[in-house]
Design a protein around this motif. Structure first.
Motif, PDB file in Angstrom:
ATOM      1  N   TYR A  43      43.235 -12.662   8.497  1.00  0.00           N
ATOM      2  CA  TYR A  43      42.212 -12.165   9.426  1.00  0.00           C
ATOM      3  C   TYR A  43      42.736 -12.038  10.859  1.00  0.00           C
ATOM      4  O   TYR A  43      42.128 -11.352  11.686  1.00  0.00           O
ATOM      5  CB  TYR A  43      40.985 -13.083   9.415  1.00  0.00           C
ATOM      6  N   GLU A  44      43.841 -12.727  11.160  1.00  0.00           N
ATOM      7  CA  GLU A  44      44.460 -12.674  12.482  1.00  0.00           C
ATOM      8  C   GLU A  44      43.466 -13.033  13.590  1.00  0.00           C
ATOM      9  O   GLU A  44      43.424 -12.414  14.652  1.00  0.00           O
ATOM     10  CB  GLU A  44      45.070 -11.288  12.745  1.00  0.00           C
ATOM     11  N   LEU A  45      42.647 -14.068  13.345  1.00  0.00           N
ATOM     12  CA  LEU A  45      41.642 -14.492  14.312  1.00  0.00           C
ATOM     13  C   LEU A  45      41.920 -15.868  14.911  1.00  0.00           C
ATOM     14  O   LEU A  45      41.500 -16.135  16.032  1.00  0.00           O
ATOM     15  CB  LEU A  45      40.249 -14.511  13.663  1.00  0.00           C
ATOM     16  N   LEU A  46      42.580 -16.725  14.156  1.00  0.00           N
ATOM     17  CA  LEU A  46      42.790 -18.100  14.599  1.00  0.00           C
ATOM     18  C   LEU A  46      44.227 -18.315  15.061  1.00  0.00           C
ATOM     19  O   LEU A  46      45.155 -17.683  14.539  1.00  0.00           O
ATOM     20  CB  LEU A  46      42.504 -19.073  13.453  1.00  0.00           C
ATOM     21  N   PRO A  47      44.425 -19.242  15.999  1.00  0.00           N
ATOM     22  CA  PRO A  47      45.798 -19.627  16.354  1.00  0.00           C
ATOM     23  C   PRO A  47      46.491 -20.215  15.127  1.00  0.00           C
ATOM     24  O   PRO A  47      45.838 -20.843  14.275  1.00  0.00           O
ATOM     25  CB  PRO A  47      45.615 -20.690  17.436  1.00  0.00           C
ATOM     26  N   PHE A  89      31.575 -15.608   8.239  1.00  0.00           N
ATOM     27  CA  PHE A  89      32.245 -14.736   7.264  1.00  0.00           C
ATOM     28  C   PHE A  89      31.935 -13.268   7.552  1.00  0.00           C
ATOM     29  O   PHE A  89      32.833 -12.417   7.521  1.00  0.00           O
ATOM     30  CB  PHE A  89      31.821 -15.074   5.836  1.00  0.00           C
ATOM     31  N   ILE A  90      30.673 -12.954   7.830  1.00  0.00           N
ATOM     32  CA  ILE A  90      30.286 -11.573   8.125  1.00  0.00           C
ATOM     33  C   ILE A  90      31.016 -11.084   9.381  1.00  0.00           C
ATOM     34  O   ILE A  90      31.540  -9.957   9.411  1.00  0.00           O
ATOM     35  CB  ILE A  90      28.755 -11.452   8.288  1.00  0.00           C
ATOM     36  N   ALA A  91      31.065 -11.921  10.407  1.00  0.00           N
ATOM     37  CA  ALA A  91      31.763 -11.548  11.642  1.00  0.00           C
ATOM     38  C   ALA A  91      33.256 -11.334  11.389  1.00  0.00           C
ATOM     39  O   ALA A  91      33.849 -10.377  11.907  1.00  0.00           O
ATOM     40  CB  ALA A  91      31.548 -12.612  12.710  1.00  0.00           C
ATOM     41  N   ALA A  92      33.863 -12.208  10.586  1.00  0.00           N
ATOM     42  CA  ALA A  92      35.299 -12.088  10.312  1.00  0.00           C
ATOM     43  C   ALA A  92      35.607 -10.817   9.516  1.00  0.00           C
ATOM     44  O   ALA A  92      36.551 -10.090   9.842  1.00  0.00           O
ATOM     45  CB  ALA A  92      35.794 -13.321   9.558  1.00  0.00           C
ATOM     46  N   VAL A  93      34.822 -10.542   8.491  1.00  0.00           N
ATOM     47  CA  VAL A  93      35.042  -9.331   7.689  1.00  0.00           C
ATOM     48  C   VAL A  93      34.795  -8.092   8.539  1.00  0.00           C
ATOM     49  O   VAL A  93      35.569  -7.123   8.486  1.00  0.00           O
ATOM     50  CB  VAL A  93      34.155  -9.346   6.419  1.00  0.00           C
ATOM     51  N   SER A  94      33.738  -8.114   9.343  1.00  0.00           N
ATOM     52  CA  SER A  94      33.441  -6.977  10.223  1.00  0.00           C
ATOM     53  C   SER A  94      34.577  -6.749  11.210  1.00  0.00           C
ATOM     54  O   SER A  94      34.963  -5.602  11.477  1.00  0.00           O
ATOM     55  CB  SER A  94      32.139  -7.216  10.985  1.00  0.00           C
ATOM     56  N   SER A  95      35.125  -7.837  11.743  1.00  0.00           N
ATOM     57  CA  SER A  95      36.237  -7.745  12.682  1.00  0.00           C
ATOM     58  C   SER A  95      37.471  -7.141  12.018  1.00  0.00           C
ATOM     59  O   SER A  95      38.134  -6.271  12.591  1.00  0.00           O
ATOM     60  CB  SER A  95      36.560  -9.134  13.231  1.00  0.00           C
ATOM     61  N   ALA A  96      37.779  -7.596  10.810  1.00  0.00           N
ATOM     62  CA  ALA A  96      38.932  -7.045  10.083  1.00  0.00           C
ATOM     63  C   ALA A  96      38.738  -5.554   9.836  1.00  0.00           C
ATOM     64  O   ALA A  96      39.673  -4.753   9.996  1.00  0.00           O
ATOM     65  CB  ALA A  96      39.122  -7.793   8.766  1.00  0.00           C
ATOM     66  N   TRP A  97      37.545  -5.182   9.444  1.00  0.00           N
ATOM     67  CA  TRP A  97      37.223  -3.773   9.177  1.00  0.00           C
ATOM     68  C   TRP A  97      37.358  -2.951  10.457  1.00  0.00           C
ATOM     69  O   TRP A  97      37.988  -1.892  10.463  1.00  0.00           O
ATOM     70  CB  TRP A  97      35.810  -3.695   8.623  1.00  0.00           C
TER      71      TRP A  97
END
Length: 158
Positions: A43-47, A89-97
């Motif tokens: 997801y490339e969201l967390l350190p 989860f919704i925010a993470a998937v939306s961000s990846a998209w």
């Protein structure tokens, strides 16, 4: 206010469905923590320092929430925790998209890069929105049939 008699049955169904999904999602990931961490990393969201702890810890939390919901103990709190997970989860998937990443969500094990066109972001978001509705229902109406503890009375359910 007298609740309609069917509310307890709807809450039971919501508990079992949401709890079952959380339990299965966690159980499928807990057996392969490296792959779970890989899914979080994708997801490339967390350190990078947080990827391993989140990837390894998330399945245990999902299992705990699922079990609590299934047995009907702490339903309101468990539903709230599940709701927070689902929003994340919704925010993470939306961000990846939105960022054009081609990854498998890793929601039920697996995860990581997939070929472009192999993503299922819309289906994953819609599924999680449906589960979020169940979590919201349970937060509003936690008392249900066959629960270990009836949150309406604070005593063992009969």
């Amino acid at each position: 206010m007298k609740r309609r008699s069917w509310f307890g049955w709807v809450s039971l169904g919501a508990r079992l469905l949401l709890g079952g999904v959380m339990l299965v999602a966690g159980a499928l990931k807990v057996t392969d923590p490296e792959t779970a961490a890989q899914a979080v990393r994708a997801y490339e969201l967390l350190p990078s320092a947080l990827v391993q702890p989140v990837g390894w810890g998330l399945p245990f939390l999902e299992i705990a929430i699922g079990l609590l919901l299934i047995v009907g103990f702490g339903v309101r709190a468990s539903a709230a925790a599940a709701g927070v997970f689902l929003v994340v989860f919704i925010a993470a998937v939306s961000s990846a998209w939105a960022r054009g990443l081609s990854i498998d969500c890793g929601c039920f094990g697996g995860g990581g890069a997939v070929a472009p066109g192999q993503t299922k972001y819309l289906q994953e978001i819609l599924r999680d929105l449906g589960l979020l509705v169940l979590a919201g229902w349970l937060w509003l109406f936690p008392a249900s049939k066959f629960a270990v503890v009836s949150e309406a009375q604070g005593v063992a359910a009969s």
